[in-house]
Motif scaffolding. Structure first.
Motif, short mmCIF file in Angstrom:
data_model
loop_
_atom_site.label_atom_id
_atom_site.label_comp_id
_atom_site.label_asym_id
_atom_site.label_seq_id
_atom_site.Cartn_x
_atom_site.Cartn_y
_atom_site.Cartn_z
N PHE A 156 0.82 -1.22 0.00
CA PHE A 156 0.00 0.00 0.00
C PHE A 156 0.85 1.27 0.00
O PHE A 156 0.58 2.22 0.76
CB PHE A 156 -0.96 0.02 1.20
CG PHE A 156 -1.82 -1.20 1.33
CD1 PHE A 156 -2.29 -1.87 0.21
CD2 PHE A 156 -2.17 -1.69 2.58
CE1 PHE A 156 -3.10 -3.00 0.33
CE2 PHE A 156 -2.98 -2.81 2.72
CZ PHE A 156 -3.44 -3.46 1.59
N THR A 199 -0.94 -1.39 -8.35
CA THR A 199 -1.98 -2.27 -7.85
C THR A 199 -3.35 -1.69 -8.18
O THR A 199 -3.61 -0.52 -7.96
CB THR A 199 -1.86 -2.43 -6.32
OG1 THR A 199 -0.54 -2.87 -6.00
CG2 THR A 199 -2.87 -3.43 -5.80
N LYS A 200 -4.24 -2.52 -8.73
CA LYS A 200 -5.59 -2.07 -9.03
C LYS A 200 -6.34 -1.82 -7.73
O LYS A 200 -6.22 -2.60 -6.77
CB LYS A 200 -6.33 -3.11 -9.87
CG LYS A 200 -5.75 -3.30 -11.27
CD LYS A 200 -6.54 -4.33 -12.07
CE LYS A 200 -5.96 -4.50 -13.47
NZ LYS A 200 -6.71 -5.50 -14.26
N LYS A 201 -7.11 -0.74 -7.69
CA LYS A 201 -7.81 -0.40 -6.46
C LYS A 201 -9.15 0.24 -6.74
O LYS A 201 -9.45 0.65 -7.87
CB LYS A 201 -6.94 0.50 -5.58
CG LYS A 201 -6.43 1.75 -6.28
CD LYS A 201 -5.55 2.58 -5.33
CE LYS A 201 -4.97 3.78 -6.04
NZ LYS A 201 -4.27 4.70 -5.12
N ARG A 205 -7.69 6.25 -8.21
CA ARG A 205 -6.97 5.42 -9.18
C ARG A 205 -5.86 6.17 -9.91
O ARG A 205 -4.94 5.54 -10.44
CB ARG A 205 -7.96 4.84 -10.19
CG ARG A 205 -8.92 3.83 -9.58
CD ARG A 205 -9.96 3.39 -10.59
NE ARG A 205 -10.85 2.39 -10.04
CZ ARG A 205 -11.93 1.93 -10.68
NH1 ARG A 205 -12.25 2.42 -11.87
NH2 ARG A 205 -12.70 1.02 -10.11
N ALA A 358 -11.71 5.42 0.59
CA ALA A 358 -10.28 5.29 0.94
C ALA A 358 -9.96 6.03 2.22
O ALA A 358 -9.13 5.58 3.03
CB ALA A 358 -9.42 5.81 -0.21
#
Length: 381
Positions: A156, A199-201, A205, A358
């Motif tokens: 992260f 990393t896809k989130k 983005r 988030a």
């Protein structure tokens, strides 16, 4: 209530003029999950990255509260929330600890370029097993002559795929507790450091995130930020500003959202009347206003107390919790108010929901904030 002076108002108005360019294509870029280097060039031109830092390092020498006020303006006028998040991450994760704990040489090498936007910063704290428990970190840094050898991994890491320098927190003493962690400045091209792919989130983005891997990564002793064993002092200083910087941007976003919903409620008609004339709609908008002003007051009051050197442990936890939860709540209200249009990606409101979630996770989850407040009330075990 803070009364902003003419100079502060002029700075914010100047930033507002960049809003259209910074927002251009934000829906498409969110869909593509791309970091815009062109927009980063615009950010550099605004000078916003230099706000809180001393003029001798290329900063603008502005106060904490003025910096927050301008960052709220960024949230109000820039629809690319990921870009705003990358801005506050660079400022707080790298610029803030450099100014407080860095050596003259470190400031000359890094802080000057943070202020200019030439360098993008990130920090590496969280690990897969530890999550919110930073004390559980297992990434090690072992002294070997005039260097430290880092081994382990971090997850992260916001700005990870685009950052030029990382503030990495690693354990330098296996049994040292809070005094066993040290902060290091690690350059992107340091041998032994591998940066994982983006990393896809769910949201934010356009602010890329990745893992970091350290395999016999040798870092010079001169890259220690602060003192050996003083990593948690650095982290505590950083997290206070990270919360204030990141979440005051959310206040600006909520302010824009309220204005947009208010205008829509006055102009959109249903059954022959503006939808704002219906109490159920009006109540939502009033609730949005209350949540916005409550979040703003908590953040600015906490900023004032922090600047005065007061203990703001509880204040920060409340401010972070109130703002993050209000951002989610008002984003959902906006989708509901716009109805079917709000559910469509072209309006950008569903993106606001994803971005807002988030905030309930990073910088300490909502649950962690509740625990912290309860502990300060004497309810901890």
């Amino acid at each position: 209530m803070i009364r902003w002076n003419a100079d502060q108002a002029e700075l914010r108005e100047g930033l507002a003029r960049w809003g259209e360019a910074l927002s251009a294509g934000h829906i498409e870029q969110d869909e593509q999950a791309t970091f815009s280097w062109d927009k980063w060039k615009l950010i550099r031109e605004t000078g916003i990255l230099a706000l809180p830092f001393e003029e001798r390092w290329g900063g603008l020498g502005q106060s904490l509260l003025t910096t927050m006020y301008l960052l709220e303006g960024l949230g109000e006028h820039c629809r690319d929330s990921g870009l705003s998040f990358s801005v506050t991450t660079t400022m707080a994760s790298t610029g803030v600890p450099l100014e407080k704990f860095g050596t003259e040489a470190q400031k000359e090498r890094y802080l000057t370029r943070i202020c200019s936007g030439e360098v993008i910063g990130a920090h590496a704290i969280t690990e897969a097993e530890g999550g919110s428990d930073a004390m559980a970190m297992t990434t090690r840094a072992v002294r070997d002559g005039d260097r430290f050898v880092l081994n382990g991994s971090k997850i992260f890491v916001s700005n990870g795929p685009v950052a030029d320098v990382f503030v990495v927190y690693a354990r330098t003493h296996p049994d040292g507790g809070p005094l066993g962690v040290t902060a290091f400045l690690v350059d992107r091209d340091t041998p032994g450091l591998t940066i994982g792919p983006p990393t896809k989130k769910m949201g934010l983005r356009t602010s890329p995130l990745s893992e970091l891997f350290f395999d016999e990564c040798r870092v010079p002793r001169t890259q220690v930020l602060g003192r050996v064993g003083g990593g948690f002092l650095v982290l505590d200083h950083v997290m206070k500003r990270e919360i204030l910087f990141s979440f005051i941007v959310n206040v600006g976003e909520m302010r824009h959202r309220l204005d947009r919903c208010l205008d829509y409620a006055k102009t959109r008609r249903s059954f022959g009347r503006p939808i704002g004339s219906y109490q159920s709609v009006a109540n939502k908008i009033v609730d949005m206003r209350i949540r916005l002003e409550t979040a703003a007051k908590w953040l600015y009051d906490t900023g004032e107390r922090l600047a005065a050197g007061e203990n703001v442990t509880v204040d920060l936890a409340i401010a972070k919790l109130v703002t993050s939860e209000s951002n989610v709540a008002t984003s959902l209200m906006a989708v509901q108010l716009f109805g079917g249009h709000g559910y469509m990606t072209e309006y950008g409101l569903e993106k606001d929901v994803r971005n807002a979630v988030a905030g309930t996770i990073y910088s300490g989850t909502t649950e962690i904030q509740y625990n912290r407040i309860a502990s300060m009330l004497g309810l901890g075990t």
